[in-house]
Design an enzyme around this catalytic site. Structure first.
Site, mmCIF file in Angstrom:
data_model
loop_
_atom_site.group_PDB
_atom_site.id
_atom_site.type_symbol
_atom_site.label_atom_id
_atom_site.label_comp_id
_atom_site.label_asym_id
_atom_site.label_seq_id
_atom_site.Cartn_x
_atom_site.Cartn_y
_atom_site.Cartn_z
ATOM 1 N N ARG A 1 -5.916 5.876 -7.561
ATOM 2 C CA ARG A 1 -5.673 7.320 -7.595
ATOM 3 C C ARG A 1 -5.708 7.838 -9.031
ATOM 4 O O ARG A 1 -6.301 8.893 -9.314
ATOM 5 C CB ARG A 1 -4.341 7.633 -6.934
ATOM 6 C CG ARG A 1 -4.311 7.247 -5.450
ATOM 7 C CD ARG A 1 -2.900 7.207 -4.890
ATOM 8 N NE ARG A 1 -2.292 8.535 -4.854
ATOM 9 C CZ ARG A 1 -1.014 8.747 -4.521
ATOM 10 N NH1 ARG A 1 -0.231 7.713 -4.204
ATOM 11 N NH2 ARG A 1 -0.531 9.972 -4.506
ATOM 12 N N THR B 1 -1.504 5.536 2.365
ATOM 13 C CA THR B 1 -2.775 4.819 2.283
ATOM 14 C C THR B 1 -2.854 3.859 3.463
ATOM 15 O O THR B 1 -1.920 3.101 3.718
ATOM 16 C CB THR B 1 -2.883 4.038 0.967
ATOM 17 O OG1 THR B 1 -2.878 4.946 -0.130
ATOM 18 C CG2 THR B 1 -4.169 3.217 0.914
ATOM 19 N N LEU C 1 0.872 -1.167 0.000
ATOM 20 C CA LEU C 1 0.000 0.000 0.000
ATOM 21 C C LEU C 1 0.910 1.216 0.000
ATOM 22 O O LEU C 1 1.990 1.193 0.594
ATOM 23 C CB LEU C 1 -0.885 0.029 1.250
ATOM 24 C CG LEU C 1 -1.920 -1.086 1.421
ATOM 25 C CD1 LEU C 1 -2.663 -0.907 2.742
ATOM 26 C CD2 LEU C 1 -2.908 -1.115 0.264
ATOM 27 N N ASP C 2 0.476 2.289 -0.654
ATOM 28 C CA ASP C 2 1.247 3.527 -0.589
ATOM 29 C C ASP C 2 1.452 3.917 0.865
ATOM 30 O O ASP C 2 0.615 3.623 1.730
ATOM 31 C CB ASP C 2 0.512 4.656 -1.316
ATOM 32 C CG ASP C 2 0.424 4.426 -2.812
ATOM 33 O OD1 ASP C 2 1.239 3.652 -3.341
ATOM 34 O OD2 ASP C 2 -0.475 5.018 -3.440
ATOM 35 N N LYS C 3 2.540 4.594 1.144
ATOM 36 C CA LYS C 3 2.855 4.993 2.512
ATOM 37 C C LYS C 3 1.683 5.703 3.171
ATOM 38 O O LYS C 3 1.361 5.455 4.347
ATOM 39 C CB LYS C 3 4.093 5.899 2.514
ATOM 40 C CG LYS C 3 4.508 6.394 3.893
ATOM 41 C CD LYS C 3 5.755 7.249 3.819
ATOM 42 C CE LYS C 3 6.170 7.766 5.194
ATOM 43 N NZ LYS C 3 7.408 8.595 5.134
#
Length: 332
Positions: A257, A151, A147-149
């Site tokens: 996104r 998110t 997961l993105d940092k």
């Protein structure tokens, strides 16, 4: 390009070289013009959509190479072995083979320049000890997806090599249930649908992903608008914001996104893809809620246990910053 070791940096490194003649396998041809990269490394970069020819993403190492200018976006490399850190984890499930956690926003999945410590890997090394699967490599033990940092949400990590192999196969086959909750500027139209595009590196900014007309990799997201906020006074007008549930059928970098932004409804707080400014009341709500990230939460993760065969499904609510923002938006 020389054979000298690549320098680590906080930003991705852009490599360019021209291939004068094609005909051979692409991965083999690239080793000739990028001698500092091994064939295995090049194959991995191709799979990550990090290679393009004349601005068009290429991803098949077995395809025949064509002459042209090749560009590689080389991500920053962390060489140090991550250390265990006693960071509290919200554990949703754990057995001898895997662990499922609710990752907070602000925690990177694994060490990278700018996030060398305090990552999920550091926390897992302390929590799981020597049982963490080593297939992911020295810097990414146990990690099978990211997961993105910024998110938040449900993530699974492997504690055994057999679980790592099995989970990796499930993700590669897209045989995973993944639903995210996003708070968006405006709302995508229609209120329910499927977004299916090609996603690859942006030709104008190689550090960003974009919807492409050609090249890139197929990306599929189903979405449904669950709630709208700030309804317009005039019929047919657009709401100020919305809560949108997105189900992934593929797992491309920044997929949700990019897809929501392509529908004119970027995620609130997204500093990379959130072009345009929300309404004044929405901006005020973001500040009051203390949201300092993209309003995106991985709410559902479901899969068949790769070792026991048991169906598993985990669901968590968005954390306080998103919850408070949604409460404030409801008052608009």
């Amino acid at each position: 390009m020389s054979d000298e070791p690549l320098i680590e940096d906080d930003e991705p490194t852009v490599l360019e070289a021209r291939l004068e003649a094609g005909g051979t396998r692409l991965d083999k041809a690239l080793t000739g013009i990028f001698p500092a990269l091994s064939r295995a490394r090049l194959q991995a970069l191709l799979a990550e959509d990090a290679v393009s020819r004349d601005g068009q993403t290429v991803s098949s190492g077995s395809a025949k190479a064509q002459a042209g200018l090749y560009t590689i976006i080389l991500p920053p490399v962390i060489s140090a072995t991550p250390a265990p850190e006693a960071i509290p984890l919200t554990v949703l499930f754990e057995d001898a083979d895997l662990i499922v956690v609710d990752k907070p926003a602000g925690m990177a999945a694994h060490p990278a320049p700018g996030s060398e410590t305090g990552t999920l890997v550091n926390a897992l090394l302390a929590h799981c000890g020597a049982s963490l699967s080593g297939i992911g490599g020295v810097a990414r033990p146990g990690i099978v997806h990211r997961l993105d940092k910024d998110t938040s949400g449900v993530m699974v990590a492997a504690k055994s090599d057999r679980a790592h192999a099995g989970l990796s196969a499930l993700f590669a086959a897209h045989d995973i249930e993944r639903t995210y909750i996003a708070l968006t500027r405006g709302a995508p139209s229609p209120s329910k649908g499927r977004i299916e595009t090609l996603i690859g590196r942006s030709s104008s900014d190689r550090k960003k992903m974009a919807v492409l007309r050609s090249g890139g990799r197929n990306a599929v997201t189903d979405y449904v608008v669950q709630r709208v906020f700030g309804l317009p006074a005039k019929a047919g007008g657009a709401p100020m914001a919305a809560r949108v549930a997105c189900t992934l059928h593929t797992g491309r970098t920044h997929q949700i996104r990019v897809h929501l932004a392509s529908k004119g409804a970027p995620i609130l707080g997204d500093q990379v893809y959130g072009s345009g400014s929300p309404a004044t009341a929405v901006r005020a709500a973001i500040v009051e809620a203390g949201l300092a990230r993209q309003a995106l939460h991985a709410a559902v993760l479901g899969f068949v246990h790769p070792v026991t065969g048991e169906p598993l499904r985990f669901e968590t609510a968005p954390p306080p910053d998103m919850g408070e923002l949604e409460r404030l938006l409801e008052a608009l």
